[in-house]
Structures are given as structure tokens and as C-alpha cells.
Enzyme design. Sequence first.
Site, PDB file in Angstrom:
ATOM      1  CG  ASP A 126      -3.642   1.707   5.756  1.00  0.00           C
ATOM      2  OD1 ASP A 126      -4.205   1.901   6.934  1.00  0.00           O
ATOM      3  OD2 ASP A 126      -3.712   2.512   4.907  1.00  0.00           O
TER       4      ASP A 126
ATOM      5  CG  HIS B  83     -28.103  12.630 -11.862  1.00  0.00           C
ATOM      6  ND1 HIS B  83     -28.567  12.839 -13.148  1.00  0.00           N
ATOM      7  CD2 HIS B  83     -28.846  13.341 -11.030  1.00  0.00           C
ATOM      8  CE1 HIS B  83     -29.302  13.745 -13.101  1.00  0.00           C
ATOM      9  NE2 HIS B  83     -29.491  14.103 -11.764  1.00  0.00           N
TER      10      HIS B  83
ATOM     11  CG  ASP C 127      -6.010  -0.705  -0.423  1.00  0.00           C
ATOM     12  OD1 ASP C 127      -5.744  -0.665   0.593  1.00  0.00           O
ATOM     13  OD2 ASP C 127      -5.723   0.317  -1.234  1.00  0.00           O
TER      14      ASP C 127
ATOM     15  CG  ASP D 154      -2.299   0.991   1.118  1.00  0.00           C
ATOM     16  OD1 ASP D 154      -2.863   1.046   1.850  1.00  0.00           O
ATOM     17  OD2 ASP D 154      -2.398   1.610   0.050  1.00  0.00           O
TER      18      ASP D 154
ATOM     19  CD  GLU E 284      -2.383   3.452  -4.338  1.00  0.00           C
ATOM     20  OE1 GLU E 284      -3.505   3.669  -3.582  1.00  0.00           O
ATOM     21  OE2 GLU E 284      -2.522   3.830  -5.703  1.00  0.00           O
TER      22      GLU E 284
ATOM     23  CD  GLU F  84     -32.777  17.801  -6.893  1.00  0.00           C
ATOM     24  OE1 GLU F  84     -32.774  18.293  -5.816  1.00  0.00           O
ATOM     25  OE2 GLU F  84     -31.965  18.011  -7.861  1.00  0.00           O
TER      26      GLU F  84
END
Length: 381
Positions: A124, A185, A75, A9, A50, A261
Amino acid sequence: MREFVVEADGGSRGNPGPAGYGAVVLDPATGETLTEAAEFIGFATNNVAEYRGLIAGLRAAAALDPAARVRVRMDSKLVVEQMSGRWQIKHPDMKPLAAEAATVLPRSQVTYEWIPRERNKHADRLANEAMDAGRDGRQWEPSDSTADLGAPSASEATGAPAAPPVGWSAPADLGAPATFVLLRHGETALTPEKRFSGSGGTDPELSATGREQAERAAAAFAARGTIQAVVSSPLRRCRETAQTVADRLGLPVRIEEGLRETDFGAWEGLTFGEARERYRADLDAWLASPKAAPTGGGESFATVARRVASARDRLIAGHRGTTALLVTHVTPIKTLVRLALGAPPESLFRMELSAASVSAVAYYADGNASVRLLNDTSHLR
């Protein structure tokens, strides 16, 4: 032939910012830690850190047995997919690192697997120990690690979050904030016509353009590599957008009702001009006061603000020190920005939010907030 598991990580407190990596080589049969590596690497991005962690892990495994088969678990969806050959490597900083990683061991000996962040805690922790050491003006040493003692890390012992990559830049002296990346969206059939489309209407799906916008957003978030959770409004257009991103990142989608919304009542499906022609008095009142509701039992902006603020507080509590993607709508995003700025309700009419645009707000432990980004559409070009 021996087999090893490498977990790696990297992180950056600021992205870019002070960065470090961690890697551990494990015996797959017993789970025993065979060797650890960690290093503070100075000022760098999450992705660079990473890749540096991957290289260190592969080198540590090769030092134990250069003929061993190695299963890499990370990850970082970006690193796993690029090193597996499924994603192209376009960023100039990543190409030499990926090439270096590919030369440590023969490709036939190495496989790659994505794992959730919660299953990569050992690497991590090492990365955070390395960054802590760098903060103190020194390099990480094996004695920094508490793994062999079975003791918790400093952050675990105090209950504070171990500062992970935070996405958009955060001042280190205030600690790692809860950072909300706010994605509107993608387009629906109603979007280009600028029709009222809230939670009381037909709940439209994404159009072909909207699906393409969601894919472009997903690619951009995958390349950045900082999103750690995906949360969505319950409405279909957001769920479809969120799922597209989540699939690319290998994350689940959590639904938050408070991110839906506004209910625009009788105005649903109408253009602004059509609503004004039919309901002039109600529309004028709505524009003049946050307490006025749309015709036919819709929600006032004051009601929406209370709902969104409650959702914000729940999400902050659940995502302290992490970067979460919130896929939602125009009014909730504008409301989060307005509240973060302490701006008056009329500021909602003074912000532009394009379909699939990205904004970002960071929330600190002292109660302050910082608006980092508004209406970014660079990923759509």
C-alpha cells in the site's frame, strides 16, 4: 524449490483517477524484502491498478527464480477470488489483465490469499509513493521507498492518512475524505406494505427478496473493490444485510447504535393510512414539526438527528481517508443526506429511498460534505 511471498496493491485517487500500484517480493522464512516494484500508471480505476500491481509482483518474483512457488497476498477480494477461479471475470477491462497475470508463471506455482488491508501496508505504501510521484510529474524510483531505512513514509511521519482508494470520486486538492456509502437494508415482510418499521417494533428479519437484494449489493461492492470497513445498525435486518456484504468482502461488521431507525412508538407495524385513521392529530403534528414525537413515546426527527449526527462524527473520526459502508435505515440515511446538504427538516419527506438502495456522502477535513449519490438501485437490476 524456492518459495516467495508477493504482496501487491493498487489505488486510484478518485476511482477512476490518478492511479498507481506497488508490489514487494518477500522471503517467507525471514520476511526479508527481496525486491520492490511500483509505478504511476496515469488515469485508471482501483481494480485496474490492483491487477497491474499483481502482474508486477509476479514478474518480479519470476525474475528472481522462474521455478519458485509464489504465494500472492492481497487485500483485494476481487482479484484474489477471480485469480483463484472462484469468481467470474465479467468486466472487459479486467479480462486481459487477469489473462496476462495468469501467463507470468505456471498456475501450479501460484496460490492466492486474501489479507486485511492493515496487513498489506508495505505494498500500500509503495502504491501511494507511486501516486505521489505521479502527482509531482515523475515516475517512482527505488530511492523513493523508505523500507530499507526502517523509516516511516511521509504520511506516517505526519500522522496524515496515506490516501487509499476512496470509492466515489473525491477532489484531490481537498485530500482523501471519509466516504460513507449508505446502504439501506434489504426488504422485510413489512417493506412492500410500507408499514412503519422502526427500532421499537418487532425487529423483522430479511425476506427472501431482501436476502437476494443483499447478495446483489454484496456482488456489486465486491466488483467495485473500494469498501474498506462495514458498519451496521444493531437491528436485525441491517445486521443480516451487512453480514452478507462483509462475508463477500472478507471484512468484519462493526455495530453502531446511533444508526438504528427511529422509534415510531404506537405506529410500529401500521401503514400510514392506519396511523392517520387512529392517531390523526399526532400524525399531523409529527408531519408539521421535527420536534413532535410519534404517539406512545416514539422519537422525534430532532432527537434522531442529534443521535445520527453524533454517530456520524464518531465514524468520521474513525474512518478518515477511507471508504466505509454504513448499513442502516431510511431515516438515518435521509438525515445524513439532509445534514450534508444543510437542508431543512421537511426535506426528509422529499427523498425516496428504495430497499437496498445505495447513497454516498463524503466528509472532508475542512468540515464540508459532498453528497455523491442518492437512491441508486442499478445493482438490483
